[in-house]
Design a protein around this motif. Structure first.
Motif, PDB file in Angstrom:
ATOM      1  N   TRP A 191      -3.717   5.533   3.856  1.00  0.00           N
ATOM      2  CA  TRP A 191      -3.104   4.570   2.935  1.00  0.00           C
ATOM      3  C   TRP A 191      -4.031   4.299   1.759  1.00  0.00           C
ATOM      4  CZ3 TRP A 191       1.762   2.489   3.596  1.00  0.00           C
ATOM      5  CH2 TRP A 191       2.375   2.724   4.824  1.00  0.00           C
ATOM      6  N   SER A 218      -4.499   1.497  -1.594  1.00  0.00           N
ATOM      7  CA  SER A 218      -4.057   0.231  -2.177  1.00  0.00           C
ATOM      8  C   SER A 218      -3.381   0.479  -3.524  1.00  0.00           C
ATOM      9  CB  SER A 218      -5.258  -0.699  -2.378  1.00  0.00           C
ATOM     10  OG  SER A 218      -5.752  -1.123  -1.131  1.00  0.00           O
ATOM     11  N   ASP A 257       0.846  -1.197   0.000  1.00  0.00           N
ATOM     12  CA  ASP A 257       0.000   0.000   0.000  1.00  0.00           C
ATOM     13  C   ASP A 257       0.884   1.251   0.000  1.00  0.00           C
ATOM     14  OD1 ASP A 257      -2.027  -1.806   0.217  1.00  0.00           O
ATOM     15  OD2 ASP A 257      -2.664  -1.230   2.233  1.00  0.00           O
ATOM     16  N   ARG A 266       1.328  -1.798   7.390  1.00  0.00           N
ATOM     17  CA  ARG A 266       0.198  -2.484   6.742  1.00  0.00           C
ATOM     18  C   ARG A 266       0.384  -3.991   6.595  1.00  0.00           C
ATOM     19  NH1 ARG A 266      -4.375   0.675   6.281  1.00  0.00           N
ATOM     20  NH2 ARG A 266      -4.902   0.012   4.176  1.00  0.00           N
ATOM     21  N   SER A 285      -0.494  -4.411  -3.501  1.00  0.00           N
ATOM     22  CA  SER A 285      -1.100  -4.705  -2.201  1.00  0.00           C
ATOM     23  C   SER A 285      -1.437  -6.194  -2.121  1.00  0.00           C
ATOM     24  CB  SER A 285      -2.369  -3.874  -2.012  1.00  0.00           C
ATOM     25  OG  SER A 285      -2.066  -2.497  -2.034  1.00  0.00           O
TER      26      SER A 285
END
Length: 302
Positions: free
Chosen positions: A259, A261, A250, A288, A265
């Motif tokens: 954040w 994607s 991310d 993340r 991701s």
């Protein structure tokens, strides 16, 4: 119990993953200047639960929730000095409790030391756009280091470090004050060959590798695709264990502290075999990443 060096002598070592991401899943708000350190005030049980989730996933290193927890930051947030000191030590004690409860006796507790740029809370750990004197760096880091050393950490994690001069000041302080204390250094990089401050990664790693008590050098809090070429840079430069713990894929916006994607991701597990093949000796996750990612690393390391 085994030291981190003992663990490395047995083979690749699995570190933990993101703290803030897992705290958010437990209802803790982290989008402030204190970031995940906010949880020290009102959700210490959530921090312990996150540590235990990573140990259950196979992590052999637990990183204390102190990256952004320093006395000046707490004081800026209106927290009295005595309480600020107590909170930093509490973070270490929570990690000890998590280890005791889980029964994973050989897990190393790594005391997280974020850079001065993290205290600025403006994304400076990704730019290195600040500069202090050696003495000023040392005075900034000294209180937190002393508190964590008293509380008892197995290894210090000097992490997301964008500037070589700050690392040099920190390492000199550690080796002068706690002459036997092991530590690793993990840099914040602009690209696989360069620190955020413009220093060649190879040059920075070579300086670190020549210091006493260093157990590993590497990079963290960068993109998945930067890791393999960064390992190539490091492997050509030094002959000590290499540590990597990238983000999930991310993308972070330091202005909104949110954040987004990307197409990478949730691709973390696909990269792990390549990092092992490229010479990584300690692998974990940064922002993340989750216990599921660490489970994947543990399975591949086995």
């Amino acid at each position: 119990m085994l030291s981190l060096t003992d663990l490395l002598n047995r083979g690749p070592v699995v570190s933990d993953g993101a703290m803030a991401t897992e705290l958010e899943k437990r209802g803790v708000t982290t989008n402030s200047a204190l970031w995940s350190a906010t949880a020290m005030l009102d959700h210490p049980e959530a921090i312990q639960a996150v540590h235990q989730s990573y140990l259950a996933a196979g992590a052999q290193i637990m990183t204390t929730n102190t990256y952004q927890a320093n006395v000046p930051a707490f004081e800026q947030a209106g927290i009295p000095l005595a309480q600020a000191r107590q909170l930093i030590q509490q973070a270490v004690k929570i990690a000890h409790t998590a280890r005791d409860v889980s029964g994973v006796t050989d897990a190393s507790i790594a005391g997280s030391i974020g850079p001065y740029g993290a205290y600025l809370a403006d994304g400076s750990e990704y730019t290195g756009a600040y500069q202090l004197t050696t003495t000023a760096y040392q005075e900034f880091h000294r209180k937190r280091l002393a508190l964590m050393m008293t509380a008892g950490v197995d290894v210090l994690a000097l992490e997301t470090m964008p500037r070589l001069d700050e690392v040099q000041a920190l390492v000199q302080l550690i080796t002068a004050t706690w002459s036997q204390q092991p530590y690793w250094v993990s840099f914040s990089i602009k690209d696989p060959q360069t620190l955020c401050d413009g220093t060649p990664l190879a040059t920075a790693a070579q300086w670190v590798a020549a210091q006493p008590n260093v157990v590993a050098v590497g990079v963290n809090c960068t993109t998945l695709e930067n890791i393999e070429p960064a390992l190539a840079t490091l492997k050509a430069a030094v002959n000590i264990p290499l540590i990597v713990y990238p983000n999930s894929g991310d993308q972070y916006d330091p202005v909104t502290k949110t954040w987004q994607s990307t197409n990478l991701s949730h691709q973390f597990s696909a990269f792990v075999p390549r990092w092992l093949a490229a010479g990584a000796r300690i692998i974990g996750g940064c922002c993340r990443t989750t216990p599921a990612d660490i489970t994947t690393v543990a399975e591949m390391v086995k």
